[in-house]
Design a protein around this motif. Sequence first.
Motif, PDB file in Angstrom:
ATOM      1  N   GLN A  71      -1.019  15.654   3.287  1.00 26.89           N
ATOM      2  CA  GLN A  71       0.377  15.849   2.813  1.00 26.89           C
ATOM      3  C   GLN A  71       0.908  14.263   2.516  1.00 26.89           C
ATOM      4  OE1 GLN A  71       2.585  18.308   5.105  1.00 26.89           O
ATOM      5  NE2 GLN A  71       1.986  20.284   4.022  1.00 26.89           N
ATOM      6  N   PHE A  72       0.531  13.459   3.893  1.00 22.57           N
ATOM      7  CA  PHE A  72       0.830  11.859   3.561  1.00 22.57           C
ATOM      8  C   PHE A  72       0.023  11.361   2.369  1.00 22.57           C
ATOM      9  CE2 PHE A  72      -0.178   7.640   5.377  1.00 22.57           C
ATOM     10  CZ  PHE A  72       0.954   6.982   5.318  1.00 22.57           C
ATOM     11  N   GLN A  73      -0.955  11.822   2.065  1.00 26.56           N
ATOM     12  CA  GLN A  73      -1.737  11.142   0.891  1.00 26.56           C
ATOM     13  C   GLN A  73      -0.958  11.449  -0.297  1.00 26.56           C
ATOM     14  OE1 GLN A  73      -4.150   8.574   1.207  1.00 26.56           O
ATOM     15  NE2 GLN A  73      -3.757   8.449  -0.698  1.00 26.56           N
ATOM     16  N   LEU A  74      -0.655  12.769  -0.201  1.00 30.77           N
ATOM     17  CA  LEU A  74       0.097  13.360  -1.582  1.00 30.77           C
ATOM     18  C   LEU A  74       1.243  12.640  -1.869  1.00 30.77           C
ATOM     19  CD1 LEU A  74      -0.318  17.155  -1.328  1.00 30.77           C
ATOM     20  CD2 LEU A  74      -1.729  15.600  -3.033  1.00 30.77           C
ATOM     21  N   VAL A  75       2.084  12.294  -0.801  1.00 34.99           N
ATOM     22  CA  VAL A  75       3.467  11.471  -0.998  1.00 34.99           C
ATOM     23  C   VAL A  75       2.944  10.103  -1.694  1.00 34.99           C
ATOM     24  CG1 VAL A  75       5.222  10.474   0.246  1.00 34.99           C
ATOM     25  CG2 VAL A  75       4.347  12.709   0.961  1.00 34.99           C
ATOM     26  N   LEU A  79       0.897  -1.272  -0.035  1.00 32.33           N
ATOM     27  CA  LEU A  79       0.036  -0.077  -0.041  1.00 32.33           C
ATOM     28  C   LEU A  79       0.948   1.073  -0.054  1.00 32.33           C
ATOM     29  CD1 LEU A  79      -2.763  -1.154   2.631  1.00 32.33           C
ATOM     30  CD2 LEU A  79      -3.031  -0.825   0.064  1.00 32.33           C
ATOM     31  N   GLY A  80       2.137   1.072   0.156  1.00 35.62           N
ATOM     32  CA  GLY A  80       3.005   2.333   0.166  1.00 35.62           C
ATOM     33  C   GLY A  80       3.264   2.980   1.514  1.00 35.62           C
ATOM     34  N   GLU A 121       0.252   9.135  -3.472  1.00 37.07           N
ATOM     35  CA  GLU A 121      -0.080   9.453  -4.667  1.00 37.07           C
ATOM     36  C   GLU A 121       1.149   9.601  -5.699  1.00 37.07           C
ATOM     37  OE1 GLU A 121      -3.153  12.265  -4.791  1.00 37.07           O
ATOM     38  OE2 GLU A 121      -4.390  11.009  -3.675  1.00 37.07           O
ATOM     39  N   SER A 122       2.172  10.534  -5.068  1.00 32.87           N
ATOM     40  CA  SER A 122       3.226  10.853  -5.938  1.00 32.87           C
ATOM     41  C   SER A 122       4.075   9.642  -6.293  1.00 32.87           C
ATOM     42  CB  SER A 122       4.021  11.805  -5.302  1.00 32.87           C
ATOM     43  OG  SER A 122       5.240  12.335  -5.920  1.00 32.87           O
TER      44      SER A 122
END
Length: 325
Positions: free
Chosen positions: A162-166, A147-148, A168-169
């Motif tokens: 921000q954690f979610q953006l990381v 899941l990353g 996705e990135s």
Amino acid sequence: MIAKILPKPSRNFAGVNYNTNKIDRNKGELMRAANFGPLDALTNLRPQDYINYFQVFSARNKRIGNPQFHAVLSAKGQSYSKEELTKVAVDWLTKMGYGSQPYLIVFHKDTENNHVHIVSTRVGRDGKKISTAYEHVRSLNNLNTVLGYDQALKYRFSTKAQFQLVLESLGFIGRDYNDEKLVARIEKFVIDDSRADELKQLLNTMKEQPGFVANLKRDYNIELVFHSAHGKKPYGYTIIDHQTRQVFKGSEVLGLKYLHGEKPITYHAIGSTNFLAQEADYGSTQSEHVAPLHIGPVFIANDVDDQQVLGMKRRRQRKARTNTR
């Protein structure tokens, strides 16, 4: 998401009939059948065809009396689609040592929580038993990896968004990390002022360059993620510094209005997708050399104030969402 390896053994691969019965009653859907050799080329297979193949395959090691491997990956509610669960299951099976094994993945749709069942055999292609050492611990750890979460937690961030953006990135689809652990980590966040100053200098140096956003990512591994309502100009941005594994709100480094520089940034809507490009170069004979930036949707389901309090109300009023980035 949770991973559970079902303890009930079976020499006749009862898990196959259990799952195909779900399919027959329209309570399940076969998502993937892989590594079944000649069966992969056939259609309209019966459950018994899979059972026979599992039994023949498992006969390589007769000391394993109950070779069935039966596991469940379950999400909370409909937080993951059946396709996403299937992708996670495939990657998780590889981590668990079952990637080249014959296996079935069946999506169940008869409960409130989306989940998939996995049926395989514990007898490997070399005739040896696939390791069961610390199996339950490994199943959870491998799920976090798939899941990353392991990679994203190496970054420093100040909000759940921000954690979610990381995630996705980095190309991961995880979106349900333990909320309490995440909050506890965020509470310890202290901004790296020294790095913020370095980034400010870098942005001021590069912002006049055509395609500077793409150049930042290519040359410095620094990613700018712009936040906007559909069809609107961005109201803010986030800096993901992959070089030092830190995330900054754009306003902590350089305000959006100062990021534009002397060449104003024009936002062009192409279909349902927003793109960002330097106005001076967009549409000119040099436009093919300008790398546009896709402004994708920002997942903020874990931000209670955005999603539950303001999000739905503002969508009804066709207003842009506020953000905590």
